[in-house]
Design a protein around this motif. Structure first.
Motif, PDB file in Angstrom:
ATOM      1  N   LEU A  82       0.958  -1.268  -0.254  1.00  0.00           N
ATOM      2  CA  LEU A  82       0.047   0.069  -0.012  1.00  0.00           C
ATOM      3  C   LEU A  82       1.127   1.386  -0.066  1.00  0.00           C
ATOM      4  O   LEU A  82       0.483   2.066  -0.646  1.00  0.00           O
ATOM      5  N   GLN A  89       4.084   6.552  -6.848  1.00  0.00           N
ATOM      6  CA  GLN A  89       3.109   7.536  -7.362  1.00  0.00           C
ATOM      7  C   GLN A  89       3.543   9.177  -7.073  1.00  0.00           C
ATOM      8  O   GLN A  89       3.844   9.748  -7.770  1.00  0.00           O
ATOM      9  N   TYR A 133      -4.249  -4.703  -7.328  1.00  0.00           N
ATOM     10  CA  TYR A 133      -3.829  -3.268  -8.073  1.00  0.00           C
ATOM     11  C   TYR A 133      -2.589  -2.517  -7.704  1.00  0.00           C
ATOM     12  O   TYR A 133      -1.708  -2.086  -8.659  1.00  0.00           O
ATOM     13  N   HIS A 176     -17.788  -4.549  -3.781  1.00  0.00           N
ATOM     14  CA  HIS A 176     -17.889  -3.097  -3.312  1.00  0.00           C
ATOM     15  C   HIS A 176     -17.092  -2.259  -4.204  1.00  0.00           C
ATOM     16  O   HIS A 176     -16.107  -2.536  -4.703  1.00  0.00           O
ATOM     17  N   GLY A 178     -14.906   0.172  -3.741  1.00  0.00           N
ATOM     18  CA  GLY A 178     -13.418   0.408  -3.812  1.00  0.00           C
ATOM     19  C   GLY A 178     -12.778  -1.003  -4.347  1.00  0.00           C
ATOM     20  O   GLY A 178     -11.791  -0.703  -5.398  1.00  0.00           O
ATOM     21  N   GLN A 179     -13.227  -2.120  -4.134  1.00  0.00           N
ATOM     22  CA  GLN A 179     -12.604  -3.344  -4.892  1.00  0.00           C
ATOM     23  C   GLN A 179     -12.669  -3.317  -6.358  1.00  0.00           C
ATOM     24  O   GLN A 179     -12.026  -3.672  -7.111  1.00  0.00           O
ATOM     25  N   CYS A 182     -10.119  -1.164  -7.984  1.00  0.00           N
ATOM     26  CA  CYS A 182      -9.023  -2.079  -8.068  1.00  0.00           C
ATOM     27  C   CYS A 182      -8.843  -2.950  -9.048  1.00  0.00           C
ATOM     28  O   CYS A 182      -8.221  -3.193  -9.858  1.00  0.00           O
ATOM     29  N   ARG A 218     -21.966   0.383  -1.833  1.00  0.00           N
ATOM     30  CA  ARG A 218     -22.649  -0.857  -2.095  1.00  0.00           C
ATOM     31  C   ARG A 218     -24.173  -0.584  -1.698  1.00  0.00           C
ATOM     32  O   ARG A 218     -24.384   0.450  -1.052  1.00  0.00           O
ATOM     33  N   LYS A 221     -26.132   1.668   1.516  1.00  0.00           N
ATOM     34  CA  LYS A 221     -25.377   2.385   2.235  1.00  0.00           C
ATOM     35  C   LYS A 221     -25.630   3.892   1.940  1.00  0.00           C
ATOM     36  O   LYS A 221     -26.028   4.345   0.975  1.00  0.00           O
ATOM     37  N   CYS A 226     -15.878   9.726  -1.148  1.00  0.00           N
ATOM     38  CA  CYS A 226     -14.689   8.896  -1.782  1.00  0.00           C
ATOM     39  C   CYS A 226     -15.306   8.232  -2.865  1.00  0.00           C
ATOM     40  O   CYS A 226     -14.426   7.834  -3.845  1.00  0.00           O
ATOM     41  N   TYR A 227     -16.542   7.864  -2.868  1.00  0.00           N
ATOM     42  CA  TYR A 227     -17.008   6.829  -3.980  1.00  0.00           C
ATOM     43  C   TYR A 227     -17.368   7.807  -5.078  1.00  0.00           C
ATOM     44  O   TYR A 227     -17.210   7.111  -6.295  1.00  0.00           O
ATOM     45  N   TRP A 230     -14.189   6.099  -6.653  1.00  0.00           N
ATOM     46  CA  TRP A 230     -14.259   4.800  -6.881  1.00  0.00           C
ATOM     47  C   TRP A 230     -15.046   4.257  -7.977  1.00  0.00           C
ATOM     48  O   TRP A 230     -14.847   3.379  -8.940  1.00  0.00           O
TER      49      TRP A 230
END
Ligand code: GRG
Length: 313
Positions: A82, A89, A133, A176, A178-179, A182, A218, A221, A226-227, A230
């Motif tokens: 991570l 980056q 990722y 999800h 976030g996944q 990735c 998802r 929720k 932040c989404y 993503w």
């Protein structure tokens, strides 16, 4: 709709670094990620020159583990994929990848590939598509994807695909957003997007838009800024971003700004932090908000930085 408080966000990002408060304390163990979020935000706002690259790079190199080739989240912390991706980056942002022993760092990353095609995050072995990722993005930036069996890594990611078109952290794991970023990001970088059912996944992703205009990660929720990253980045990579109401999402993000002191929160009227400030600004950049640099949806770096890495310009 009020405008983006760009100058205040720059001041906020610069102030976080100097503060000795709760937020800085919480970020202590993942300062390398925090640095990536803050510095990329500054670059998107055309203000990366407000920081001294030498100072950042010299701190980063203190987080480097020469014995194995990985980076920790802060000085004295263990290496992990991570933080290694964030370090790579940041160096790419500053055009300072030359300070790295590229063979050593890429060997560290490639060494975390498991027999089944998954990646461990570090020597302790936890696997997660986040790490697939991180590894693939890192190796691609370093021009060293040839150090791994890409087909095997891709097959593992595909094995994490669900019947709803989304992806989870491991095979059978709940979809999800976030996944999904990735997995779709790793597939995009390796030229493997043909494994994605774009209409099915696009449908699942666009259903993430809530009544307030924000996106959730998802079903059932709450929306969270932040989404905006993503979900939108994934929709762009599969050419379905027009299935989202961009005006409503833009309004949601702008309503999450602290208009007095700068910074963006997860939802309106909550406390701001660097993570949500970055993903709010990055989401606006994906929606071509005026005055922001464009960000690449797969590499999560400004497009000019990605062009410099791959086309030398
Ligand atoms: C370079 C952008 C970039 C990323 C690196 C670490 C990583 C790769 C990706 C993380 C992807 C991920 C899992 C994001 C989700 C983060 C998040 C807000 C999780 C919260 O999960 P819950 O269950 O929240 O607490 P919800 O919203 O589902 O209630």
């Amino acid at each position: 709709m009020g405008d983006l408080e760009a100058e205040k966000h720059v001041k906020y990002i610069l102030s976080v670094e100097k503060k000795d408060d709760f937020e800085s304390l919480v970020l202590e163990h993942l300062r390398m990620n925090g640095a990536y979020w803050g510095l990329t935000t500054l670059d998107l706002l055309h203000k990366l020159d407000a920081v001294d690259p030498d100072e950042v790079v010299s701190w980063m190199m203190e987080c480097y583990h020469q014995d194995c080739g990985g980076f920790g989240g802060n000085i004295g912390h263990d290496p992990h994929l991570l933080y290694t991706l964030s370090a790579v980056q940041i160096l790419a942002l500053f055009d300072r990848l030359d300070v790295l022993d590229i063979e050593k760092v890429s060997d560290y990353v490639a060494g975390l590939l498991n027999e089944d095609g998954s990646f461990s995050g570090d020597i302790w072995g936890e696997t997660d598509t986040r790490f697939s990722y991180c590894a693939i993005c890192c190796l691609s930036i370093l021009h060293r994807l040839d150090k791994i069996d890409v087909e095997k890594a891709v097959s593992y990611i595909v094995s994490c695909k669900n019947l709803d078109g989304g992806f989870g952290s491991i095979p059978g794991g709940e979809s999800h957003a976030g996944q999904i970023f990735c997995c779709v990001g790793a597939l995009a970088i390796t030229g493997s997007l043909h494994h994605v059912d774009k209409d099915l996944l696009g449908w699942w992703l666009c259903e993430r838009q809530c009544k307030d205009g924000g996106l959730n990660g998802r079903p059932e929720k709450l929306a969270d800024v932040c989404y905006s990253w993503w979900v939108l980045s994934s929709l762009i990579m599969i050419d379905r971003v027009h299935w989202i109401d961009k005006d409503k999402l833009t309004r949601f993000i702008l309503n999450c700004q602290d208009r007095e002191n700068g910074g963006i929160s997860d939802r309106p009227d909550n406390a701001v932090d660097v993570f949500h400030t970055y993903f709010g600004v990055a989401g606006l950049s994906l929606m071509e908000y005026p005055g922001l640099k464009s960000i690449d949806p797969a590499y999560a770096l400004p497009v000019d930085v990605v062009n410099r890495i791959f086309f030398g310009k």
